[in-house]
Write a protein that holds these residues in place. Sequence first.
Motif: not given
Lengths: 663, 341
Positions: A10-13, A174-177, B269-273, B275-284
């Motif tokens: 389930x981990x993307x990318x 963005x879509x991936x996120x 939310x993804x766009x904001x993160x 844009x702000x160049x946060x590390x990793x995905x925990x922020x989102x």
Amino acid sequence: MKRVVYPFAAVLGQDEIKKALLCNLVNPMIGGVLISGEKGTAKSTLVRGLEALAGSQRLVELPLNITEDRLVGSIDLSRALLEGRSVLEPGVLWEADGNILYVDEVNLLSDHIVNTLLEVAAGKQNVVEREGISCVHDSRFVLIGSMNPEEGKLRSQFLDRFGLYVEVQGERDPAARVEIMSRRLEFERDPLGFLEAYREETARLQRAVTKARELLPKVEVTENALALAASLSENVHCCGHRGELATVETARALAALDGRRMLNTEDIREAARFALAHRAREIAPGTALPPEGEPDSREDRDRQDQETQQEENQEPAENPDKTPEEERNQDSEPQTSEEQEKPAEQQDSENTGEESGRREPSRQISDGEDREGDFGESEEVQESGEAFEIPRWQEPPAFHRVNQGAGKRTLVKSDNHQGRYVGYRTAGGEKAEDLAFDATVRAAAPFQKNRKKNGRAIAIEKADMRLKIREKRTGGCILFVVDASASMGANRRMTEVKAAIVSLLNVSYQKRDRVGLIAFRKDGAELLLGITRSVDLAQKRLAELPTGGKTPLAAGLDLAYEVIMGLKMREPEVQPVIVLVSDGRASGKKDKNSNPFAEALKSAERIGNQKIRTIILDTENGFIRFHLCGKLNEKLKGTLLTMEELRSDGIIEAVKGYAAPLA
Amino acid sequence: MNRKKTYCFTAIVGQEDMKTALILNVINPGLGGVLIRGEKGTAKSTAVRALAELLPLRRQVKGCRFGCDPDDAAHLCDECRARLERGEILEAEEQPMRVIDLPVSATEDRVVGTLDIEHAIKTGEKKFETGILAGANRNILYVDEVNLLDDHVVDVLLDSAAMGVNTVEREGVSYSHPAAFILVGTMNPEEGDLRPQLIDRFGLSVTVAGEHEVERRVEVLENRLKYENDPEAFFQEYEPKQAELRARISEACARLPKVTYSRAVMELIAKICIQLEVDGHRADIVMLKTAVTLAAYHGKDQVEKEEILQAARLALPHRMRRRPFEDAQFDFSRIEELLRE
């Protein structure tokens, strides 16, 4: 405790890590993988999810706070006490045999444990000789580590143990996120249901691994492939042969995963990317290695990868006719590109251009500006020059001895009951302070049958006493004493000096050193920043530091002496270092009859007599030199470095190495 | 001993961000805690301790030393799981969530747990004696002066904070148990930084400053004096407000699973993160969860822009990528711009 783990599928990318991990499942000969990357990029999630694909293999975790007895195994306490028999209670290394051994935040593992781990990883056997137990068992495991390079680096010896190395980054799309977010929330809402939803996909991956494992012995390695691997490895100046072996083994796994019996050059190239990056030896100082986690180097590498890919896209994917010689020529491009041979400075400025906004533009240091006229009482604030990277420090071997075995900078064997309990030792004749109860009881256990208990449940004798070995990550303590007189304003010298200090501060930040800052100018010395852990603050004070006025060198040294002596009083175990940044010239005397430099020498002698470690950064430049710092250093008995040396090859390492065992 | 009442959460003047961040974590323990940064004397620890009075009741397995949730099969401790597998029914009881203190001076064995020496000597058997992390499972783990915590204790926190599991391999003990705690830390940034890895473990962060308006400062003083003169009367005076907030929290808890969010919200939310160049995905992930929790707290069934903006304010400042020594400047105008689009 059995935990519900986010499924690998389930981990993307993150295809690179996935591939590196799967290869290791297929072929344990690869020797594991080290995953390095920023926080929150599914590093440990992926590794933990691997277990579901591993068939009979298990994922054994090695927690950071493990003690030695649990790592190597020790006497089974219950059986010893109740049955009077010495039986081994196996440790993590036994459990890891034939399995996957995972260390999260591997760069934070204590040295004591790393040493044992390295020994076993090399010998593939665990030798237990302790507490009356003598036994040897196999311990062959796939070593997987993950780390965030912000928290510090890995010893090169340890680094080399990992077959492969991958760097991770977050998704930029963005879509991936969005997909990552929604899957994660779904998982948290209903973990078991989520697992169920990915059951099919997980099973598919598991089958692929099983199939590849069966195919692996049949994958043929041609002479050409071997030659290519060897030449790739040579091109990046890998030390030893572990790099090319890992390359070949990985390539075999890649082919097997792909269902092929024939290796192609593409497999080797792909494998080499995983297997050689962390083994490439530094060519020019300032060329940051990937494991050092400098963002720049990552981008460099990415760019190189892209180049490689472009190059490869232009040619047919497979070209079996090509001779190894041709391959070598082509592959030498991306790895030893001119870029790496350029001086570090130049490279830095190039990067600056790319990542605009992330760094101050680099300032030319000797821009020919004539600032002689600024001498006098005028003040100015020069900004810091471009900080340069201080490469991975190599411990000068002499230092351990000088330091009476106090250990190196980050890890001090602490004797005041603080720090992590990592192992134990026999008490000998010592007073049994900081007793390691568990070890003591274990030591006494085998003899309980024959001992007089005098009504006690367990008889412990003096010889059983075990004391704790603790390790404490203290970081060093560096006090900067900076000449801020008018002369430092000349020729933008201060800019350069600030750059040098910021470079040292950069290291301190990672090592979590404490720092302090003293400036001397005009009529005296000033403690701009008391010893603090806030390296940020030191940098701020430094940035604000004005120059101007006379040079009361003696006052600066005296203040440093006071600060350090005060610190030593409070914390005797700290071994602080003074970094004096000066050209040695002094003016502005304390009393009329003495000469300012003589005063400074006197102050220096006082510091030298206390055996306080010092480094002098001699900022004297130009054609006419007085070498006053040399005289000063005779009294300080420290290390003298010139700015040129600091900038030029190698010496930075020396400073770093010098600064290393300070703690 | 009766638990000593500390102060009334509702009597704290101002500091809205801090109060909101704490309440959100109570409503949704999955947010990952909060880091409160600020100068001395800005009611940081007072707020955290006062939070104890507002914590809701929840179901936990009777007699379980980790306070397992009987309704959450995925995160049961070994003992509860074994009981369940033996066919026993896990008896539940209602207990309030608690604030567990992790003193800066705590030794590692007290934090993670260790071999029960007494038991070993008396019976010759090995038994795991639980540490602070065991008690912190499903509760709030509070570290005052978190930046002064010993590095090796921080290392331990890192893993359990991320995974919700405490793994012990030490002093002859091999054990792991659930340790899903809400990490709340307070610190004075003047006394040094927090390690980047630990900062990231905090779901939210807020910075508090002293009040600068005279009127507000007077109010702070008045409340404090009232409390010191006659604590009982003080508590009585604030009880209605406290009860109201308690009710609001439990309402939000009930609403939380029903809050929905559109794909557009996630995209934003993804766009904001990015844009702000946060590390990793925990922020989102944290930002989305925070927005959802905020919606629940605001009594809404849908996440709207207002929640996203507020969530960004709470979840992002400490995650901005920065090199050492750069001032972390958090630029809201960029987020507002993105929101307007």
